[in-house]
Design a protein around this motif. Structure first.
Motif, PDB file in Angstrom:
ATOM      1  N   ILE A 196       0.829  -1.209   0.000  1.00  0.00           N
ATOM      2  CA  ILE A 196       0.000   0.000   0.000  1.00  0.00           C
ATOM      3  C   ILE A 196       0.864   1.260   0.000  1.00  0.00           C
ATOM      4  N   LEU A 197       2.143   1.126   0.357  1.00  0.00           N
ATOM      5  CA  LEU A 197       3.017   2.295   0.472  1.00  0.00           C
ATOM      6  C   LEU A 197       3.151   3.094  -0.825  1.00  0.00           C
ATOM      7  N   PRO A 198       3.262   2.448  -2.007  1.00  0.00           N
ATOM      8  CA  PRO A 198       3.335   3.249  -3.246  1.00  0.00           C
ATOM      9  C   PRO A 198       2.132   4.164  -3.448  1.00  0.00           C
ATOM     10  N   TYR A 199       1.021   3.837  -2.875  1.00  0.00           N
ATOM     11  CA  TYR A 199      -0.184   4.673  -3.002  1.00  0.00           C
ATOM     12  C   TYR A 199       0.064   6.068  -2.430  1.00  0.00           C
ATOM     13  N   TYR A 200       0.875   6.124  -1.354  1.00  0.00           N
ATOM     14  CA  TYR A 200       1.131   7.409  -0.703  1.00  0.00           C
ATOM     15  C   TYR A 200       2.078   8.305  -1.507  1.00  0.00           C
ATOM     16  N   ALA A 201       2.752   7.735  -2.502  1.00  0.00           N
ATOM     17  CA  ALA A 201       3.543   8.562  -3.417  1.00  0.00           C
ATOM     18  C   ALA A 201       2.630   9.360  -4.339  1.00  0.00           C
ATOM     19  N   VAL A 202       1.440   8.814  -4.583  1.00  0.00           N
ATOM     20  CA  VAL A 202       0.456   9.489  -5.434  1.00  0.00           C
ATOM     21  C   VAL A 202      -0.473  10.364  -4.599  1.00  0.00           C
ATOM     22  N   VAL A 203      -0.909   9.812  -3.470  1.00  0.00           N
ATOM     23  CA  VAL A 203      -1.808  10.553  -2.563  1.00  0.00           C
ATOM     24  C   VAL A 203      -1.146  10.616  -1.193  1.00  0.00           C
ATOM     25  N   PRO A 204      -0.239  11.569  -0.987  1.00  0.00           N
ATOM     26  CA  PRO A 204       0.491  11.631   0.289  1.00  0.00           C
ATOM     27  C   PRO A 204      -0.400  12.126   1.427  1.00  0.00           C
ATOM     28  N   GLY A 205       0.082  11.881   2.645  1.00  0.00           N
ATOM     29  CA  GLY A 205      -0.624  12.395   3.810  1.00  0.00           C
ATOM     30  C   GLY A 205      -0.929  11.320   4.833  1.00  0.00           C
ATOM     31  N   LEU A 206      -0.636  11.638   6.100  1.00  0.00           N
ATOM     32  CA  LEU A 206      -0.946  10.757   7.216  1.00  0.00           C
ATOM     33  C   LEU A 206      -1.675  11.559   8.282  1.00  0.00           C
ATOM     34  N   PRO A 207      -2.534  10.931   9.053  1.00  0.00           N
ATOM     35  CA  PRO A 207      -3.266  11.667  10.101  1.00  0.00           C
ATOM     36  C   PRO A 207      -2.317  12.189  11.168  1.00  0.00           C
ATOM     37  N   SER A 208      -2.686  13.308  11.761  1.00  0.00           N
ATOM     38  CA  SER A 208      -1.847  13.928  12.785  1.00  0.00           C
ATOM     39  C   SER A 208      -1.914  13.146  14.089  1.00  0.00           C
ATOM     40  N   PRO A 209      -0.892  13.292  14.949  1.00  0.00           N
ATOM     41  CA  PRO A 209      -0.916  12.606  16.255  1.00  0.00           C
ATOM     42  C   PRO A 209      -2.128  13.006  17.092  1.00  0.00           C
ATOM     43  N   GLN A 210      -2.590  14.261  16.937  1.00  0.00           N
ATOM     44  CA  GLN A 210      -3.752  14.704  17.705  1.00  0.00           C
ATOM     45  C   GLN A 210      -4.995  13.904  17.322  1.00  0.00           C
ATOM     46  N   VAL A 211      -5.124  13.611  16.034  1.00  0.00           N
ATOM     47  CA  VAL A 211      -6.278  12.836  15.570  1.00  0.00           C
ATOM     48  C   VAL A 211      -6.169  11.394  16.054  1.00  0.00           C
ATOM     49  N   LEU A 212      -4.983  10.805  15.939  1.00  0.00           N
ATOM     50  CA  LEU A 212      -4.790   9.402  16.298  1.00  0.00           C
ATOM     51  C   LEU A 212      -4.966   9.141  17.787  1.00  0.00           C
ATOM     52  N   THR A 213      -4.680  10.149  18.610  1.00  0.00           N
ATOM     53  CA  THR A 213      -4.795   9.972  20.066  1.00  0.00           C
ATOM     54  C   THR A 213      -6.183  10.332  20.590  1.00  0.00           C
ATOM     55  N   HIS A 214      -7.062  10.746  19.699  1.00  0.00           N
ATOM     56  CA  HIS A 214      -8.445  11.017  20.116  1.00  0.00           C
ATOM     57  C   HIS A 214      -9.076   9.709  20.588  1.00  0.00           C
ATOM     58  N   PRO A 215      -9.730   9.695  21.752  1.00  0.00           N
ATOM     59  CA  PRO A 215     -10.264   8.435  22.306  1.00  0.00           C
ATOM     60  C   PRO A 215     -11.160   7.665  21.337  1.00  0.00           C
ATOM     61  N   VAL A 216     -12.036   8.347  20.626  1.00  0.00           N
ATOM     62  CA  VAL A 216     -12.945   7.674  19.699  1.00  0.00           C
ATOM     63  C   VAL A 216     -12.174   7.050  18.546  1.00  0.00           C
ATOM     64  N   VAL A 217     -11.216   7.798  18.004  1.00  0.00           N
ATOM     65  CA  VAL A 217     -10.395   7.297  16.899  1.00  0.00           C
ATOM     66  C   VAL A 217      -9.569   6.105  17.350  1.00  0.00           C
ATOM     67  N   LEU A 218      -8.952   6.225  18.508  1.00  0.00           N
ATOM     68  CA  LEU A 218      -8.110   5.151  19.031  1.00  0.00           C
ATOM     69  C   LEU A 218      -8.924   3.884  19.293  1.00  0.00           C
ATOM     70  N   ALA A 219     -10.112   4.044  19.855  1.00  0.00           N
ATOM     71  CA  ALA A 219     -10.965   2.890  20.156  1.00  0.00           C
ATOM     72  C   ALA A 219     -11.386   2.159  18.878  1.00  0.00           C
ATOM     73  N   ASN A 220     -11.755   2.910  17.843  1.00  0.00           N
ATOM     74  CA  ASN A 220     -12.183   2.290  16.592  1.00  0.00           C
ATOM     75  C   ASN A 220     -11.014   1.664  15.843  1.00  0.00           C
ATOM     76  N   LEU A 221      -9.845   2.276  15.928  1.00  0.00           N
ATOM     77  CA  LEU A 221      -8.664   1.680  15.305  1.00  0.00           C
ATOM     78  C   LEU A 221      -8.278   0.376  16.000  1.00  0.00           C
ATOM     79  N   LEU A 222      -8.397   0.362  17.318  1.00  0.00           N
ATOM     80  CA  LEU A 222      -8.091  -0.862  18.063  1.00  0.00           C
ATOM     81  C   LEU A 222      -9.070  -1.978  17.693  1.00  0.00           C
ATOM     82  N   PHE A 223     -10.342  -1.625  17.521  1.00  0.00           N
ATOM     83  CA  PHE A 223     -11.328  -2.621  17.111  1.00  0.00           C
ATOM     84  C   PHE A 223     -10.996  -3.178  15.728  1.00  0.00           C
TER      85      PHE A 223
END
Length: 334
Positions: A196-223
């Protein structure tokens, strides 16, 4: 006994597909928080790979480079290409079209197994059972709205996702004879993230640490990472090794049922008579597709069918609502 074992394998397959049918809620929640489908896939597969590596790390590579190449193909067809093509299809065609095409993969898996493994004889009764289950899936997805909007690009992408899962099931049939389900699952996660990594050469971007540490985001990612990816892919690969590609993949027809039940429970969507009729066709078709060879086996699988039906009726009783709704498609297979 063998009958008890068969029932247990089918039960695990049922639970796996039922969990996958609920992932659309978590995916939509994460998308509302700014994550793209590609980012969600990368994070959940990376998380699943790290967890699998903790439990399965004694053997890093397959026995040969040819098998290692097949492991990469498993990671592509069951991971990166499948998820990308399915989610991109939603940008060009309707959710109904995508769901119909992607969830038809058991038919193509059956045909592929028959073409590749000439010794794998598929009885006409099994084929008719698969077709009946397919018709039931169509009824559930359309849900009384028999209008399809053709989109060559979107439908082609959805068909790519469909064939990816069919090929994945076919490859699993051969690889499960050589390697454990845990080893294969870990390799699927690794090559899924890697490809999947080559995809980010075309569409770059990763979520910020603030978004990833949000309780709702973290809970759904863990699920999605721990349960829907690590555990479910592990149990699914194990079920394919025990039941075979055709019988295990037929459970994909059940995916829209679990999605609809979960949507009714969580989102308040209504269950319709079309859904009930489609669910009955799916269950009867899956029961028929098992293939009956003797009276004792027939009685046993009838018992299995009744248990499946009771599970559905219990879910209906919990929701307690039969009205009009529109089926919402999320991740067709996890």
């Amino acid at each position: 006994t063998q009958h008890n074992s068969t029932f247990f394998y089918h039960l695990v397959a049922f639970i796996t597909v039922a969990i996958w049918g609920t992932t659309f809620v978590s995916t939509k929640v994460l998308m509302l928080h700014g994550l793209s489908p590609a980012q969600i896939f990368t994070l959940r597969f990376f998380m699943a790979y790290v967890l699998m590596l903790c439990f399965n790390h004694r053997r890093l590579f397959a026995s040969s480079w040819r098998d290692e190449g097949r492991m990469m193909l498993l990671g592509i067809t069951g991971g990166s290409l499948y998820f990308l093509s399915e989610n991109e299809a939603m940008n060009f065609t309707t959710a109904t079209n995508t769901s119909l095409i992607v969830c038809s993969c058991p038919l193509f898996a059956t045909l592929l197994v028959r073409l590749v493994y000439r010794s794998s004889h598929i009885h006409v009764v099994q084929l008719m059972g698969s077709l009946l289950a397919f018709v039931g899936m169509v009824i559930v997805v359309l849900n009384g709205r028999f209008v399809l909007h053709l989109s060559p690009v979107g439908d082609a992408l959805a068909f790519t996702a469909c064939m990816c899962w069919a090929v994945y099931s076919l490859l699993m049939k051969s690889m499960s004879d050589k390697y454990s389900a845990a080893f294969i699952t870990r390799k699927v996660f690794f090559y899924g993230v890697l490809t999947i990594l080559p995809y980010y050469a075309v569409v770059p971007g990763l979520p910020s640490p603030q978004v990833l540490t949000h309780p709702v985001v973290l809970a759904n990612l863990l699920f999605l990472g721990c349960l829907a990816s690590m555990v479910c892919f592990l149990t699914w690969n194990w079920c394919i090794s025990k039941l075979g590609a055709v019988k295990a993949t037929n459970w994909v027809y059940f995916n829209p049922i679990s999605t609809m039940i979960f949507a009714s429970w969580v989102l308040g969507e209504k269950i319709t008579p079309y859904f009930l009729a489609g669910a009955a066709c799916i269950l009867i078709g899956m029961y028929t597709a098992e293939g009956r060879q003797n009276k004792n086996k027939l009685i046993w699988h009838l018992h299995l069918f009744i248990l499946k039906l009771q599970a559905i009726l219990k879910a209906f009783a919990l929701t307690g609502r039969i009205a009009d709704c529109h089926y919402t498609q999320g991740d067709a297979l996890g």
